[in-house]
Each structure stands twice: as C-alpha cells, then as structure tokens.
Design a protein around this motif. Sequence first.
Motif, short mmCIF file in Angstrom:
data_model
loop_
_atom_site.label_atom_id
_atom_site.label_comp_id
_atom_site.label_asym_id
_atom_site.label_seq_id
_atom_site.Cartn_x
_atom_site.Cartn_y
_atom_site.Cartn_z
N SER A 83 -4.35 -2.28 -0.65
CA SER A 83 -4.29 -0.44 -0.48
C SER A 83 -5.01 0.12 -1.70
O SER A 83 -4.28 0.09 -2.73
N HIS A 84 -6.04 0.75 -1.42
CA HIS A 84 -7.02 1.15 -2.79
C HIS A 84 -7.07 2.70 -2.58
O HIS A 84 -7.19 3.30 -1.65
N GLN A 85 -7.04 3.37 -3.70
CA GLN A 85 -7.39 4.73 -4.17
C GLN A 85 -8.91 4.84 -3.84
O GLN A 85 -9.64 3.90 -4.17
N PRO A 86 -9.26 5.97 -3.19
CA PRO A 86 -10.52 6.19 -2.95
C PRO A 86 -11.69 6.11 -4.28
O PRO A 86 -12.58 6.00 -4.14
N ASN A 87 -10.90 6.59 -5.25
CA ASN A 87 -11.83 6.64 -6.56
C ASN A 87 -11.76 5.44 -7.56
O ASN A 87 -11.93 5.50 -8.74
N VAL A 119 12.12 -8.43 6.24
CA VAL A 119 10.66 -8.02 5.57
C VAL A 119 10.57 -7.07 4.55
O VAL A 119 11.05 -6.04 4.56
N THR A 120 10.15 -7.19 3.54
CA THR A 120 9.81 -6.41 2.33
C THR A 120 8.05 -6.29 2.32
O THR A 120 7.46 -7.21 2.36
N ILE A 121 7.49 -5.08 2.54
CA ILE A 121 5.97 -4.71 2.46
C ILE A 121 5.98 -4.16 1.05
O ILE A 121 6.40 -3.30 0.41
N ARG A 122 4.79 -4.56 0.62
CA ARG A 122 4.16 -4.36 -0.78
C ARG A 122 2.86 -3.95 -0.85
O ARG A 122 2.15 -4.98 -0.44
N ARG A 123 2.25 -2.80 -0.96
CA ARG A 123 0.93 -2.45 -0.94
C ARG A 123 0.65 -2.83 -2.47
O ARG A 123 1.39 -2.49 -3.49
N LYS A 124 -0.63 -3.25 -2.34
CA LYS A 124 -1.30 -3.55 -3.63
C LYS A 124 -2.77 -3.29 -3.77
O LYS A 124 -3.27 -2.86 -2.81
N ASP A 125 -3.10 -2.90 -4.96
CA ASP A 125 -4.40 -2.26 -5.26
C ASP A 125 -5.40 -3.47 -6.20
O ASP A 125 -6.30 -2.81 -6.87
N CYS A 126 -5.07 -4.59 -6.02
CA CYS A 126 -5.95 -5.70 -6.56
C CYS A 126 -5.98 -7.04 -5.63
O CYS A 126 -5.10 -7.18 -4.78
N PHE A 127 -6.85 -7.91 -6.04
CA PHE A 127 -6.90 -9.16 -5.26
C PHE A 127 -5.43 -9.85 -5.29
O PHE A 127 -5.06 -10.25 -4.25
N ASP A 128 -4.89 -10.00 -6.52
CA ASP A 128 -3.67 -10.87 -6.71
C ASP A 128 -2.47 -10.25 -6.35
O ASP A 128 -2.07 -9.27 -7.09
N GLY A 129 -1.72 -10.59 -5.38
CA GLY A 129 -0.13 -9.97 -5.02
C GLY A 129 0.68 -9.98 -6.10
O GLY A 129 1.60 -9.26 -6.37
N TYR A 130 0.69 -10.96 -6.73
CA TYR A 130 1.69 -11.17 -7.99
C TYR A 130 1.41 -10.02 -9.03
O TYR A 130 2.30 -9.56 -9.54
N ILE A 131 0.17 -10.02 -9.42
CA ILE A 131 -0.36 -8.87 -10.40
C ILE A 131 0.15 -7.47 -9.66
O ILE A 131 0.53 -6.42 -10.41
N GLY A 132 -0.24 -7.43 -8.42
CA GLY A 132 -0.19 -6.29 -7.70
C GLY A 132 1.39 -5.75 -7.50
O GLY A 132 1.60 -4.59 -7.19
N SER A 133 2.17 -6.60 -7.88
CA SER A 133 3.66 -6.43 -7.66
C SER A 133 4.65 -5.93 -8.95
O SER A 133 5.64 -5.51 -9.00
#
Length: 245
Positions: A83-87, A119-133
């Motif tokens: 999930s990314h910000q448009p900018n 279930v836990t939903i985590r939106r991330k803004d990078c490739f790596d879910g570990y870093i995105g957490s």
Amino acid sequence: MVSHTVELLKSEIPLEQESVVLTEDTLNGLVLVDIINGFCTVGAGNLAPRESNRQISEMINESEKLARQFCEKKLPIMAFLDSHQPNKPEDPYPPHCIVGTDESNLVPALRWLENETNVTIRRKDCFDGYIGSIEEDGSNVFVDWVKKNKIKTLVVVGVCTDICVLDFVSTTMSAKSRGFLKPLENVVVYSHACATFDVPFEVATNIKGALAHPQEFMHHVGLYMAKERGAKIAKEVLFGAAEKA
C-alpha cells in the motif's frame, strides 16, 4: 528458447523440495505476502497481469486452501498488503497499489480473511514486510506477532517469489539468527502458493526502463535463493498429529 533456458537453469541449480508436516504440538503461523488485486487480478493496475496466468491462479488457490486450514484450527495468520502513497514512488516500478484503491486490497478469493479473528492485516509501503512492520516508535508488528503467538514454524506464501517474498524471508532468517524472533525455529516457503510476474525479454525491450523478468526462471531463482538463506522449500504442506514421545 525460454523453456530450454529454464530447464538449463534447473539442471545447473537444482532445487530440492520437501513435504512439510505441521504438527499439532507446534505453534504454526502463516504469512500471506501481497496477494492483492494490484499484483494478481487481471487488468487491476500497472503491475497486474494483463491476462489470466496459470502460476498466479495456482498461487491464489493454494494460498486460500492453506488459509482456510489455518482458520479452521484458529492458528495465527498475518497478511501483508502492499500500500503506497501516491507521492512516494517505489523504484524501479511505476505507481502501483495506491492506498485507498482496490489495487491494495486482498484478491476476491481471500477477502473473507478480513473478518477472521485470527488474522492480522498489515499494510506496508516497501518490498520487505519485516521492514514494513516497523512502527515510528521502533517497535515491529511482525516481531510482536511472532512472540505473542509463540510461533515456532512460519509458512510463507504469496507474490512475488523473487521480490517481496524473498526479501521478507531473507530478513526474517537474519533476524531469527540474531535471536530477535524467539521462539521461531523454522521458516517454510510453500512453492505452489508463490508466484511472480512475467515480462519476457522481447516485451521488456519495447518498454522504456523495463527489466526482463521471465516468470518460470525468476520463480525458480527466488525459491533457490530463499533456500540459500536457510528457509525450507515445500512442495506440499500438510497437517499431522503430534509426534509421540
């Protein structure tokens, strides 16, 4: 030509896969990586498939089957949603999976997960879910989830095999080695529930800035590299009774 190249690759770096049995006496967790419309649903965005794709369809089907088994047993599941910000571009890719669009939501076959209490939903803004957490205060949602649920075996599925799945697995294996993820012992990548995208060389040459990305080739490489990091690569994932003492 592509088929010959893939066969040559597999002969040069053969990948041994195993049957993994998840026993009832071990706490097992499931991570779903980016099984969202923007990567999996035909025509849903810049990085979505342009036509129906066998590997992606199989990945969705196998992931859904496994998720239902985990939910029936009330076992913990974490779903990462790109999930990314448009900018904020994510090079080298065009804009994709923008926050608030359906691109960044689970595929229809998995939307039911949003209503499951395990279930836990985590939106991330990078490739790596570990870093995105990682939160602003330095805490990590994924690390806390593993520790809270006392997960010993983690099964990983999703897309893309050689990008977000591999990045997440690599970081997780390093964190496990550092002792950050106790009591985690095993990370399993289920090959049939992973997939990547297909951009043949002849297509990439006609798209400015595009990188060639042959699907079967890169899928194999992604799985092979995950195994090099210490993950188990599974050809099937089964549930079994606890082992007798």
